[in-house]
Design a protein around this motif. Structure first.
Motif, PDB file in Angstrom:
ATOM      1  N   GLU A  72       0.832  -1.316  -0.232  1.00 20.04           N
ATOM      2  CA  GLU A  72      -0.183   0.098   0.103  1.00 20.04           C
ATOM      3  C   GLU A  72       0.808   1.265  -0.089  1.00 20.04           C
ATOM      4  N   GLU A  73       0.261   2.379  -0.301  1.00 25.97           N
ATOM      5  CA  GLU A  73       0.894   3.702  -0.160  1.00 25.97           C
ATOM      6  C   GLU A  73       1.076   3.869   1.101  1.00 25.97           C
ATOM      7  N   PRO A  74       1.746   4.784   1.834  1.00 29.93           N
ATOM      8  CA  PRO A  74       1.972   5.025   3.074  1.00 29.93           C
ATOM      9  C   PRO A  74       0.465   5.572   3.855  1.00 29.93           C
ATOM     10  N   LEU A  75       0.449   5.348   5.086  1.00 32.76           N
ATOM     11  CA  LEU A  75      -0.901   5.301   5.794  1.00 32.76           C
ATOM     12  C   LEU A  75      -0.795   6.545   6.794  1.00 32.76           C
ATOM     13  N   ASP A  76      -1.927   7.293   6.978  1.00 34.17           N
ATOM     14  CA  ASP A  76      -1.918   8.290   8.008  1.00 34.17           C
ATOM     15  C   ASP A  76      -2.148   7.834   9.278  1.00 34.17           C
ATOM     16  N   LEU A  77      -2.862   6.824   9.671  1.00 33.03           N
ATOM     17  CA  LEU A  77      -3.293   6.123  10.922  1.00 33.03           C
ATOM     18  C   LEU A  77      -3.257   4.599  10.854  1.00 33.03           C
ATOM     19  N   ILE A  78      -2.747   4.139  11.888  1.00 37.78           N
ATOM     20  CA  ILE A  78      -2.483   2.598  12.089  1.00 37.78           C
ATOM     21  C   ILE A  78      -3.091   2.360  13.643  1.00 37.78           C
ATOM     22  N   ILE A  79      -4.475   1.621  13.480  1.00 39.14           N
ATOM     23  CA  ILE A  79      -4.867   1.272  14.737  1.00 39.14           C
ATOM     24  C   ILE A  79      -4.211  -0.223  14.897  1.00 39.14           C
ATOM     25  N   ALA A  80      -3.808  -0.482  16.209  1.00 38.49           N
ATOM     26  CA  ALA A  80      -3.696  -1.837  16.494  1.00 38.49           C
ATOM     27  C   ALA A  80      -4.070  -1.953  18.227  1.00 38.49           C
ATOM     28  N   SER A  81      -5.132  -2.123  18.329  1.00 37.05           N
ATOM     29  CA  SER A  81      -5.816  -2.245  19.560  1.00 37.05           C
ATOM     30  C   SER A  81      -5.913  -3.679  20.045  1.00 37.05           C
ATOM     31  N   TYR A  82      -5.331  -3.783  21.118  1.00 39.48           N
ATOM     32  CA  TYR A  82      -5.061  -5.181  21.791  1.00 39.48           C
ATOM     33  C   TYR A  82      -4.485  -6.384  21.269  1.00 39.48           C
ATOM     34  N   VAL A  83      -3.867  -6.138  20.081  1.00 40.24           N
ATOM     35  CA  VAL A  83      -3.239  -7.135  19.221  1.00 40.24           C
ATOM     36  C   VAL A  83      -1.676  -7.497  19.767  1.00 40.24           C
ATOM     37  N   PRO A 106       5.304  10.409   6.739  1.00 40.06           N
ATOM     38  CA  PRO A 106       5.811  11.219   7.765  1.00 40.06           C
ATOM     39  C   PRO A 106       4.464  11.900   8.332  1.00 40.06           C
ATOM     40  N   GLY A 107       4.473  12.195   9.697  1.00 38.39           N
ATOM     41  CA  GLY A 107       3.296  12.866  10.304  1.00 38.39           C
ATOM     42  C   GLY A 107       2.344  12.023  10.773  1.00 38.39           C
ATOM     43  N   GLY A 108       2.430  10.604  10.083  1.00 38.14           N
ATOM     44  CA  GLY A 108       1.372   9.782  10.579  1.00 38.14           C
ATOM     45  C   GLY A 108       1.456   9.117  12.062  1.00 38.14           C
ATOM     46  N   VAL A 109       0.470   8.563  12.657  1.00 39.44           N
ATOM     47  CA  VAL A 109       0.644   7.980  13.697  1.00 39.44           C
ATOM     48  C   VAL A 109      -0.302   6.404  13.983  1.00 39.44           C
TER      49      VAL A 109
END
Length: 109
Positions: A72-83, A106-109
Motif C-alpha cells: 500500500e501507499e503510506p498510511l496516515d493512521l494505524i490502529i492496533a488495539s489489543y493485538v 511522515p506525520g502519521g500515527v
C-alpha cells in the motif's frame, strides 16, 4: 481535539475484529477517510465486520488476512488495539511495531 489539523485519509486497523476502530475513525473524522484496510485473520470476524459495516457511510473496507497481502501507499493512521497481547515475546512485538510504523507516512500515527 489534541491534533486539530490531523486528518487521516488512509487508515489501517491491524487485528481489526469486526472493525470498530474504522467505524470510530469515521465517527471522529466524518468524510475524511478515503481508504480503509482491515487486517483480520479470522474468517468469522471478517464476515461479522463486513456485515456490520455494510450500510455505514464510509469508504469500502479492504479486508486482508495478513499484513503482507498487499503493498500500500503510506498510511496516515494505524490502529492496533489489543493485538500486542496476542503476539508472543517482546522481540516479536517490537518487530510488529516496527513493521507497522514503517507503513506510516511522515506525520502519521
Amino acid at each position: 481535539r489534541r491534533a486539530p489539523d490531523f486528518q487521516p485519509k488512509r487508515v489501517m486497523d491491524y487485528g481489526a475484529g469486526p472493525a470498530p476502530g474504522l467505524t470510530a475513525v469515521q465517527e471522529i473524522w466524518p468524510g475524511i477517510m478515503e481508504y480503509a484496510t482491515a487486517i483480520e485473520p479470522s474468517d468469522h470476524m471478517t464476515q461479522l465486520g463486513k456485515y456490520l459495516t455494510t450500510d455505514l457511510e464510509m469508504p469500502e473496507i479492504h479486508w486482508q488476512r495478513c499484513l503482507y497481502d498487499s503493498v500500500e501507499e503510506p498510511l496516515d493512521l494505524i490502529i492496533a488495539s489489543y493485538v500486542q497481547m496476542e503476539v508472543k515475546g517482546q522481540v516479536s512485538r517490537d518487530v510488529l511495531v516496527k513493521r507497522l510504523w514503517s507503513r506510516l507516512r511522515p506525520g502519521g500515527v
